[in-house]
Write a protein that holds these residues in place. Structure first.
Motif, PDB file in Angstrom:
ATOM      1  N   GLY A 180      17.425  -3.497   5.095  1.00 37.81           N
ATOM      2  CA  GLY A 180      18.129  -2.946   3.554  1.00 37.81           C
ATOM      3  C   GLY A 180      16.959  -3.269   2.942  1.00 37.81           C
ATOM      4  N   GLU A 181      17.449  -2.388   1.836  1.00 38.12           N
ATOM      5  CA  GLU A 181      16.516  -2.536   0.641  1.00 38.12           C
ATOM      6  C   GLU A 181      17.069  -2.578  -0.667  1.00 38.12           C
ATOM      7  OE1 GLU A 181      13.517   1.373  -0.919  1.00 38.12           O
ATOM      8  OE2 GLU A 181      12.874   0.446   1.228  1.00 38.12           O
ATOM      9  N   VAL A 182      16.905  -3.423  -1.040  1.00 36.39           N
ATOM     10  CA  VAL A 182      16.860  -3.711  -2.404  1.00 36.39           C
ATOM     11  C   VAL A 182      15.675  -3.630  -3.624  1.00 36.39           C
ATOM     12  CG1 VAL A 182      17.588  -5.293  -4.277  1.00 36.39           C
ATOM     13  CG2 VAL A 182      18.363  -5.692  -1.944  1.00 36.39           C
ATOM     14  N   VAL A 183      14.698  -3.101  -3.105  1.00 44.52           N
ATOM     15  CA  VAL A 183      13.957  -2.711  -4.204  1.00 44.52           C
ATOM     16  C   VAL A 183      12.675  -2.526  -4.303  1.00 44.52           C
ATOM     17  CG1 VAL A 183      13.381  -4.869  -5.381  1.00 44.52           C
ATOM     18  CG2 VAL A 183      12.437  -2.582  -7.124  1.00 44.52           C
ATOM     19  N   ARG A 184      11.863  -1.588  -4.254  1.00 45.82           N
ATOM     20  CA  ARG A 184      10.224  -1.938  -3.590  1.00 45.82           C
ATOM     21  C   ARG A 184       9.079  -1.379  -4.862  1.00 45.82           C
ATOM     22  NH1 ARG A 184       8.650   1.011   0.796  1.00 45.82           N
ATOM     23  NH2 ARG A 184      10.698   0.578   2.595  1.00 45.82           N
ATOM     24  N   HIS A 185       7.626  -1.996  -4.462  1.00 47.28           N
ATOM     25  CA  HIS A 185       7.582  -1.904  -5.827  1.00 47.28           C
ATOM     26  C   HIS A 185       5.453  -1.655  -4.718  1.00 47.28           C
ATOM     27  CE1 HIS A 185       4.611  -2.697  -9.200  1.00 47.28           C
ATOM     28  NE2 HIS A 185       3.709  -3.123  -8.389  1.00 47.28           N
ATOM     29  N   LYS A 186       5.612  -0.085  -5.164  1.00 51.03           N
ATOM     30  CA  LYS A 186       3.878   0.529  -5.059  1.00 51.03           C
ATOM     31  C   LYS A 186       2.416  -0.613  -5.791  1.00 51.03           C
ATOM     32  CE  LYS A 186       1.390   4.656  -4.283  1.00 51.03           C
ATOM     33  NZ  LYS A 186       1.265   5.644  -4.761  1.00 51.03           N
ATOM     34  N   ALA A 187       1.921  -1.193  -4.717  1.00 51.28           N
ATOM     35  CA  ALA A 187       1.004  -1.536  -5.530  1.00 51.28           C
ATOM     36  C   ALA A 187      -0.218  -1.193  -5.353  1.00 51.28           C
ATOM     37  CB  ALA A 187       0.651  -3.362  -5.357  1.00 51.28           C
ATOM     38  N   THR A 188      -1.114  -1.637  -6.018  1.00 49.76           N
ATOM     39  CA  THR A 188      -2.390  -1.396  -6.270  1.00 49.76           C
ATOM     40  C   THR A 188      -3.470  -2.606  -5.837  1.00 49.76           C
ATOM     41  OG1 THR A 188      -2.949  -2.235  -8.576  1.00 49.76           O
ATOM     42  CG2 THR A 188      -2.701  -0.038  -8.361  1.00 49.76           C
ATOM     43  N   SER A 189      -2.839  -3.470  -4.990  1.00 46.84           N
ATOM     44  CA  SER A 189      -3.851  -4.707  -4.623  1.00 46.84           C
ATOM     45  C   SER A 189      -2.642  -6.130  -4.790  1.00 46.84           C
ATOM     46  CB  SER A 189      -5.133  -5.267  -5.559  1.00 46.84           C
ATOM     47  OG  SER A 189      -3.900  -5.936  -6.864  1.00 46.84           O
ATOM     48  N   PRO A 190      -3.039  -7.224  -3.933  1.00 47.50           N
ATOM     49  CA  PRO A 190      -2.363  -7.996  -3.657  1.00 47.50           C
ATOM     50  C   PRO A 190      -2.487  -8.516  -4.823  1.00 47.50           C
ATOM     51  CG  PRO A 190      -3.776  -8.144  -1.942  1.00 47.50           C
ATOM     52  CD  PRO A 190      -4.158  -7.445  -2.639  1.00 47.50           C
ATOM     53  N   ALA A 191      -3.246  -8.842  -5.793  1.00 44.19           N
ATOM     54  CA  ALA A 191      -2.579  -9.222  -6.633  1.00 44.19           C
ATOM     55  C   ALA A 191      -1.950  -8.442  -8.274  1.00 44.19           C
ATOM     56  CB  ALA A 191      -5.023  -9.447  -7.892  1.00 44.19           C
ATOM     57  N   GLU A 192      -2.108  -7.641  -7.426  1.00 44.67           N
ATOM     58  CA  GLU A 192      -0.985  -6.734  -9.193  1.00 44.67           C
ATOM     59  C   GLU A 192       0.363  -6.890  -8.727  1.00 44.67           C
ATOM     60  OE1 GLU A 192       1.248  -3.480 -10.383  1.00 44.67           O
ATOM     61  OE2 GLU A 192       0.339  -3.986  -8.336  1.00 44.67           O
ATOM     62  N   ALA A 193       0.005  -7.297  -7.010  1.00 42.56           N
ATOM     63  CA  ALA A 193       1.762  -7.313  -6.538  1.00 42.56           C
ATOM     64  C   ALA A 193       2.824  -8.579  -6.948  1.00 42.56           C
ATOM     65  CB  ALA A 193       1.410  -6.888  -5.238  1.00 42.56           C
ATOM     66  N   GLU A 194       1.492  -9.644  -7.101  1.00 48.36           N
ATOM     67  CA  GLU A 194       1.302 -11.245  -7.702  1.00 48.36           C
ATOM     68  C   GLU A 194       2.676 -11.003  -9.301  1.00 48.36           C
ATOM     69  OE1 GLU A 194      -0.333 -15.115  -7.681  1.00 48.36           O
ATOM     70  OE2 GLU A 194      -1.234 -13.331  -8.285  1.00 48.36           O
ATOM     71  N   GLU A 195       1.434 -10.289  -9.689  1.00 49.65           N
ATOM     72  CA  GLU A 195       2.306 -10.140 -11.942  1.00 49.65           C
ATOM     73  C   GLU A 195       3.924  -9.465 -10.769  1.00 49.65           C
ATOM     74  OE1 GLU A 195      -0.412  -8.293 -13.750  1.00 49.65           O
ATOM     75  OE2 GLU A 195      -2.086  -8.983 -13.253  1.00 49.65           O
ATOM     76  N   TRP A 196       3.787  -8.483 -10.344  1.00 44.40           N
ATOM     77  CA  TRP A 196       5.529  -8.175 -10.613  1.00 44.40           C
ATOM     78  C   TRP A 196       6.363  -8.868  -9.292  1.00 44.40           C
ATOM     79  CZ3 TRP A 196       8.303  -6.620  -5.975  1.00 44.40           C
ATOM     80  CH2 TRP A 196       9.551  -5.918  -6.216  1.00 44.40           C
ATOM     81  N   TRP A 197       5.918  -9.413  -8.301  1.00 47.32           N
ATOM     82  CA  TRP A 197       6.912 -10.332  -8.031  1.00 47.32           C
ATOM     83  C   TRP A 197       7.115 -11.496  -8.674  1.00 47.32           C
ATOM     84  CZ3 TRP A 197      10.317 -10.845  -4.626  1.00 47.32           C
ATOM     85  CH2 TRP A 197      10.762 -12.250  -3.402  1.00 47.32           C
ATOM     86  N   THR A 198       6.317 -12.143  -9.668  1.00 46.60           N
ATOM     87  CA  THR A 198       6.538 -12.674 -10.636  1.00 46.60           C
ATOM     88  C   THR A 198       7.685 -12.782 -11.477  1.00 46.60           C
ATOM     89  OG1 THR A 198       4.485 -14.504 -10.354  1.00 46.60           O
ATOM     90  CG2 THR A 198       5.605 -14.755 -12.258  1.00 46.60           C
ATOM     91  N   THR A 199       7.317 -11.692 -12.170  1.00 51.35           N
ATOM     92  CA  THR A 199       8.131 -11.456 -12.704  1.00 51.35           C
ATOM     93  C   THR A 199      10.188 -11.350 -12.164  1.00 51.35           C
ATOM     94  OG1 THR A 199       6.425  -9.608 -14.550  1.00 51.35           O
ATOM     95  CG2 THR A 199       8.868  -9.301 -14.524  1.00 51.35           C
ATOM     96  N   LEU A 200      10.223 -11.084 -11.507  1.00 50.90           N
ATOM     97  CA  LEU A 200      10.895 -10.307 -10.086  1.00 50.90           C
ATOM     98  C   LEU A 200      11.974 -12.045 -10.017  1.00 50.90           C
ATOM     99  CD1 LEU A 200      13.032  -8.473  -9.127  1.00 50.90           C
ATOM    100  CD2 LEU A 200      11.602  -8.688  -6.771  1.00 50.90           C
ATOM    101  N   VAL A 201      10.487 -12.793  -9.922  1.00 55.36           N
ATOM    102  CA  VAL A 201      11.279 -13.574  -9.386  1.00 55.36           C
ATOM    103  C   VAL A 201      11.572 -14.650 -11.220  1.00 55.36           C
ATOM    104  CG1 VAL A 201      10.842 -16.500  -9.148  1.00 55.36           C
ATOM    105  CG2 VAL A 201       9.958 -14.299  -7.492  1.00 55.36           C
ATOM    106  N   ALA A 202      11.456 -15.028 -11.668  1.00 58.99           N
ATOM    107  CA  ALA A 202      11.999 -15.043 -12.983  1.00 58.99           C
ATOM    108  C   ALA A 202      13.189 -14.115 -13.275  1.00 58.99           C
ATOM    109  CB  ALA A 202      10.858 -15.122 -14.516  1.00 58.99           C
ATOM    110  N   SER A 203      13.662 -13.117 -13.296  1.00 59.79           N
ATOM    111  CA  SER A 203      14.566 -12.115 -13.746  1.00 59.79           C
ATOM    112  C   SER A 203      15.640 -12.762 -12.553  1.00 59.79           C
ATOM    113  CB  SER A 203      14.434 -11.271 -14.083  1.00 59.79           C
ATOM    114  OG  SER A 203      14.004 -10.345 -12.784  1.00 59.79           O
TER     115      SER A 203
END
Length: 421
Positions: A48-71
């Motif tokens: 299944g899939e809830v949400v996905r994020h197209k990332a430019t790099s692991p560093a940029e993906a980490e920023e998005w993931w941190t925001t998702l976790v916090a919310s």
């Protein structure tokens, strides 16, 4: 496959509960939207899939993931506080974002089933209030591939050997110390390839490797870019390879020869040094083995070193993956020069081959392997898969020996495509 950037992180409801041992994890994968990360029977499968994020790099993906976790709102059984339980994302990243048409990203599944150390859990993500989902159950055995034929890749065998010779010449001129050159092979079956079959066969044959399935990227890697758990980071570095013969006495002699090979030891030293240098800024303590050991796999023998580090507070697995990629094990030394030479000599879009693949959880723990011994399923033709293998080239490299090594590294995927039960 990986889609567009998610503009904002949604608020997710997450629930994790302990469950009885589910048996073979791979047997529970559905036909579509399947994800997997397994080793020796343990690990995680998801769908299944809830949400996905197209990332430019692991560093940029980490920023998005941190925001998702916090919310996100998370509820878990107290006895399921294991790495990978709770909110988790699977991901894969391209080798070189400047030389590819492919994309990187993270995907958060709807359902995750995990097992570790004799304990199992079920995580449901994106639940509406009061929602219940069916318990996972094993389905029919996926069909084995039939009538698989193999076609040459971007370079012919002679062209690839010539590329190795040019790389050795560049190294001899003093422009770099090591470069990793990859080759590809295209496999086409009579009907749709079922990735669940490939995951199952790879997991059974290579239980000491990390077998993965993320967005059509499927393989079984022996190389851990970084694993982070409870503040301890581990990176398994492999460089220096010899093909096994199947004769135990002969293979024992080969292992001894590999451990003394100046060419292979030189290649390994560059890879270990690049990992240690990348980890150092994030660590309070770093342990680098003086000598490698020989890792025995069914098809090859590798020189291996496990570099460990105590990381500073706040460091995450994704952040370490960003710092470590690409290591000398899959690129070369120095990195920039090696990457430019790869683009000039390979005539190949590596896509997500040799990039980080794995998972991260809400605590920042995770496992990111290097996508080796793998293939990428064709988005437009489900009968086709593109296989990859690479070799580290140093001053003492011989083109014929490197071709044989690359062929040995293709063996796991070729075997999974051609072996029936």
């Amino acid at each position: 496959m990986l889609g567009e950037v998610t503009p904002t992180a949604p608020r997710l409801r997450v629930r994790t509960v302990a469950v009885p041992d589910p048996g073979p994890l791979v047997a529970l994968l559905p036909e579509t939207d399947a994800l997997a990360w397994v080793r020796g029977g343990d690990g995680m499968v998801a769908w299944g899939e809830v949400v996905r994020h197209k990332a430019t790099s692991p560093a940029e993906a980490e920023e998005w993931w941190t925001t998702l976790v916090a919310s996100s709102d998370e509820v878990s059984d107290l006895d399921v506080a294991l790495p990978g339980s709770g909110l988790v994302a699977f991901g894969s990243f391209v080798f070189d974002p400047d030389n590819t048409s492919a994309s990187s990203g993270l995907v958060v599944p709807r359902t995750v089933l995990g097992r570790r150390g004799g304990r199992a859990w079920l995580t449901e993500i994106g639940l509406e209030a009061g929602e219940q989902r069916p318990a996972p159950c094993a389905g029919p055995v996926p069909p084995a591939p039939r009538g698989v034929r193999f076609e040459g890749g971007s370079l012919t065998s002679d062209q690839w050997r010539a590329a190795v010779s040019r790389a050795v010449g560049t190294i001899a001129a003093g422009d770099l110390d090591k470069v990793v050159l990859a080759r590809d092979l295209v496999a086409t079956a009579e009907s749709r390839l079922d990735p669940r079959w490939l995951v199952g066969r790879l997991g059974e044959t290579y239980p000491r490797c990390w077998t993965y399935l993320v967005d059509g990227l499927v393989g079984s890697t022996p190389e851990m870019l970084v694993r982070l758990e409870a503040g301890l980071a581990t990176s398994r570095v492999l460089a220096g390879t010899i093909q096994r013969t199947g004769d135990d006495q002969v293979d024992l002699a080969l292992a001894a020869a590999l451990s003394r090979s100046s060419k292979d030891l030189e290649e390994h030293e560059y890879a270990v040094a690049s990992v240690a240098a990348a980890l150092a800024p994030f660590c309070s303590a770093l342990n680098v083995p003086e000598n490698p050991y020989v890792l025995e796999l069914p098809n090859v023998l590798h020189l291996a070193s496990d570099v460990t580090a105590a990381v500073e507070p706040g460091v995450t697995a994704l952040g370490l993956a960003a710092a470590l990629h690409p290591s000398a094990a899959v690129c070369g030394t120095p990195t920039g020069t090696a990457r430019d030479l790869i683009a000039a000599l390979e005539h190949l879009d590596r896509e997500r081959y040799a990039g980080p693949v794995g998972w991260t959880d809400a605590s920042g723990a995770g496992e990111w392997g290097i996508a080796l011994r793998c293939g990428i399923l064709d988005e437009t033709d489900p009968r086709r898969i593109r296989l990859f293998a690479g070799c580290g080239i140093v001053a003492g490299s011989d083109p014929e020996a490197e071709w044989a090594e690359a062929q040995a590294k293709l063996a796991p995927m070729i075997g999974a495509l051609t072996t029936t039960r």
